[in-house]
Design an enzyme around this catalytic site. Structure first.
Site, PDB file in Angstrom:
ATOM      1  N   HIS A  44       0.729  -1.269  -0.039  1.00 23.81           N
ATOM      2  CA  HIS A  44       0.072  -0.005   0.027  1.00 23.81           C
ATOM      3  C   HIS A  44       0.768   1.337  -0.116  1.00 23.81           C
ATOM      4  CE1 HIS A  44      -2.672  -3.182   1.039  1.00 23.81           C
ATOM      5  NE2 HIS A  44      -3.849  -2.210   0.775  1.00 23.81           N
ATOM      6  N   SER A 174      -8.006  -6.604   5.956  1.00 25.58           N
ATOM      7  CA  SER A 174      -9.025  -6.737   4.910  1.00 25.58           C
ATOM      8  C   SER A 174     -10.069  -7.965   5.437  1.00 25.58           C
ATOM      9  CB  SER A 174      -8.783  -6.899   3.519  1.00 25.58           C
ATOM     10  OG  SER A 174      -8.090  -8.055   3.395  1.00 25.58           O
ATOM     11  N   TRP A 224     -17.640 -17.506   5.827  1.00 22.20           N
ATOM     12  CA  TRP A 224     -19.068 -16.591   5.942  1.00 22.20           C
ATOM     13  C   TRP A 224     -18.803 -15.421   6.787  1.00 22.20           C
ATOM     14  CZ3 TRP A 224     -18.204 -21.824   6.563  1.00 22.20           C
ATOM     15  CH2 TRP A 224     -18.088 -22.345   7.881  1.00 22.20           C
TER      16      TRP A 224
END
Length: 332
Positions: A44, A174, A224
């Protein structure tokens, strides 16, 4: 190859000035990109810079724009970034959250119409360095399939939580197993991922970063669970900022811009005295790190503690930059 901090910043600065970015703005932006890279977050920092310039050239980023306050509600404020430079604006918003926390004990700034903030951990670290708990997250363009789907409909929506321990403890993650930036880092280094990071074209789990980059079937963190977290983080950022959701950013914009972000600071010292705070944090850290190791050669890590070591190594030995990435920057 190795470069110095000064070489890196100068390279960034040159490109920004060539695009007509104001001198003071270019210097501050180049500084942040260089600091991110020096801290070891290449994905980044230096690796992301060509993509940042692409968006600047396309007009997605408006370099002379300034964030504008829209609403004040006690400890909560709502701002419009007006598509200004993402990392500079995010730094200002966390500074503002800290100011609100100094008055109220907690401060929350919700930002709409923002650009990619580059390394989200910078803003959590910024709060923790001043003795505050720092929490922030952003939504994004749809780059990840929700659990059970093949098609990208949710964002990786990184979440940062930083604690003012010694050294600073920070989660910067993330909602996918790996960010696309880390897929690139591993691909450039010729490495497989340490664990499955997505699906191949046949729908099988894979550790091959290049395959996942190409087909965009990145794996949600915790399957999930990461998928669900991505959705609720998007909902909160959208509602509090009155900004764009992942769906809106993806369907209405030509690229990833106009995202929504949240910045929270909490003044711990209003709730607990310093010596007690430090003792409690140290006990937590000691209790975790003294657990019996599964592998005697693998230390038990605390999140974010490696950045102090990485920074010292890069200052001592020079900053590692991939040759192909450096060539791209020189060609800009």
């Amino acid at each position: 190859m190795k470069v110095s901090f000064e070489q890196l910043k100068a390279a960034f600065n040159r490109v920004l000035l060539s695009r007509g970015v104001a001198v003071e703005t270019a210097d501050a932006c180049a500084e942040m990109f260089a600091r991110t890279t020096e801290s070891g977050v290449y994905s980044h920092g230096v690796n992301r810079f060509p993509r940042f310039i692409q968006q600047l050239d396309n007009g997605d980023i408006i370099p002379d724009a300034e964030a504008k306050r829209i609403t004040t509600l006690g400890a909560i404020e709502q701002w419009d970034a007006q598509r200004s430079i993402g990392n500079l604006t995010a730094k200002k918003m966390m500074d503002r959250a800290i100011e609100l926390a100094a008055d109220h004990g907690i401060g929350l700034v919700a930002l709409r119409n923002a650009n990619h903030w580059m390394r989200g951990g910078s803003y959590g670290w910024q709060a923790a360095e001043k003795g505050y708990i720092g929490i922030c997250w952003t939504n994004s363009i749809a780059v990840m399939p929700p659990w059970g789907a093949k098609e990208c409909r949710i964002g990786t929506n990184p979440l940062i939580v930083a604690i003012p321990s010694t050294p600073i403890t920070m989660v910067d993650m993330s909602m996918s197993m790996f960010s696309y930036g880390m897929l690139e880092v591993n691909r450039l280094a010729g490495r497989q991922l340490p664990v499955d990071g997505g699906f191949d074209d046949e729908g099988n789990l894979t550790k091959e970063p290049g395959v996942i980059e190409k087909n965009r079937r990145i794996l949600p963190m915790g399957y999930w669970k990461g998928s669900g977290m991505s959705i609720v983080l998007d909902m909160i950022a959208t509602l509090l900022s009155d900004g764009a959701s992942v769906a809106e950013v993806t369907q209405d914009n030509s690229d990833e811009y106009g995202v929504s972000q949240i910045f929270i600071a909490i003044e711990v010292d209003k709730l607990i005295d310093g010596p007690t705070r430090d003792a409690k944090l140290q006990r937590i850290m000691d209790y975790v790190t003294t657990a019996e190791r599964a592998d005697e050669n693998q230390a038990i890590r605390l999140p974010g503690h490696e950045f102090t070591t990485l920074l010292a190594e890069n200052r001592r030995n020079g900053i590692t930059v991939d040759d192909s990435v450096w060539a791209k920057i020189q060609a800009l």
